[in-house]
Design a protein around this motif. Sequence first.
Motif, PDB file in Angstrom:
ATOM      1  N   GLU A  35      40.480  38.430  39.551  1.00  0.00           N
ATOM      2  CA  GLU A  35      39.394  37.503  39.201  1.00  0.00           C
ATOM      3  C   GLU A  35      39.675  36.076  39.634  1.00  0.00           C
ATOM      4  O   GLU A  35      38.743  35.308  39.843  1.00  0.00           O
ATOM      5  CB  GLU A  35      39.152  37.536  37.693  1.00  0.00           C
ATOM      6  N   ARG A  36      40.948  35.704  39.724  1.00  0.00           N
ATOM      7  CA  ARG A  36      41.274  34.314  40.037  1.00  0.00           C
ATOM      8  C   ARG A  36      42.393  34.260  41.070  1.00  0.00           C
ATOM      9  O   ARG A  36      43.264  35.125  41.090  1.00  0.00           O
ATOM     10  CB  ARG A  36      41.687  33.558  38.786  1.00  0.00           C
ATOM     11  N   PRO A  37      42.362  33.239  41.916  1.00  0.00           N
ATOM     12  CA  PRO A  37      43.458  33.084  42.874  1.00  0.00           C
ATOM     13  C   PRO A  37      44.762  32.807  42.126  1.00  0.00           C
ATOM     14  O   PRO A  37      44.761  32.330  40.996  1.00  0.00           O
ATOM     15  CB  PRO A  37      43.058  31.868  43.709  1.00  0.00           C
ATOM     16  N   GLY A  39      46.828  34.835  40.827  1.00  0.00           N
ATOM     17  CA  GLY A  39      47.207  35.833  39.835  1.00  0.00           C
ATOM     18  C   GLY A  39      47.592  37.131  40.521  1.00  0.00           C
ATOM     19  O   GLY A  39      47.344  37.316  41.704  1.00  0.00           O
ATOM     20  N   GLU A  50      43.362  38.117  46.885  1.00  0.00           N
ATOM     21  CA  GLU A  50      42.167  37.286  46.761  1.00  0.00           C
ATOM     22  C   GLU A  50      41.274  37.844  45.650  1.00  0.00           C
ATOM     23  O   GLU A  50      41.303  39.054  45.374  1.00  0.00           O
ATOM     24  CB  GLU A  50      41.389  37.291  48.077  1.00  0.00           C
ATOM     25  N   PRO A  51      40.456  36.994  45.024  1.00  0.00           N
ATOM     26  CA  PRO A  51      39.492  37.499  44.042  1.00  0.00           C
ATOM     27  C   PRO A  51      38.638  38.611  44.651  1.00  0.00           C
ATOM     28  O   PRO A  51      38.230  38.546  45.802  1.00  0.00           O
ATOM     29  CB  PRO A  51      38.652  36.256  43.712  1.00  0.00           C
TER      30      PRO A  51
END
Length: 165
Positions: A35-37, A39, A50-51
Amino acid sequence: MSFQFHALDHQQFVPFYGLSDQELAEHGISADIVERPAGFPCRVSLTLPEPGERVLLLNYAHLDVDSPYRSRHAIYIRDGQRTGHFDVGQIPEMFNLKRVAVRGLSNQHHIKAGEMVQGEQELRLCIERLLNNPDIAYLHLHSPTHGCFLATVSRAAVASELSGG
């Protein structure tokens, strides 16, 4: 001191690539969508997905040796990813922004040193300092918040031994 990063060999995960959530669950593995860069760092490519990308969360024995420090923990891998390879002295980009716990291990797989660093320059200096210690055979990098294994680093001269080459 010359050093080299080692990602996990993707071959051991190929049987899980592309499986449905139900099939993965039968192996104790779950899938997530990023969901988020920054992570879900992939231990096979040593990159940050990438998300929108699918990652697999599984338990992995990163120190599968006869030692009191024998260890396993949760790791993420990008579904379908191949093993990343890194040049001598190259630090994978995913370590540029992350805080990292660095553990120096002996030939007997005992922890001889530990440091917390952030950023490529601090990490490079730490790696060189620890690998200059003759009591340290190799390094394991971990997430300082979750304790998850991230990567192995060795002296460049022994790099082929760790990669099985």
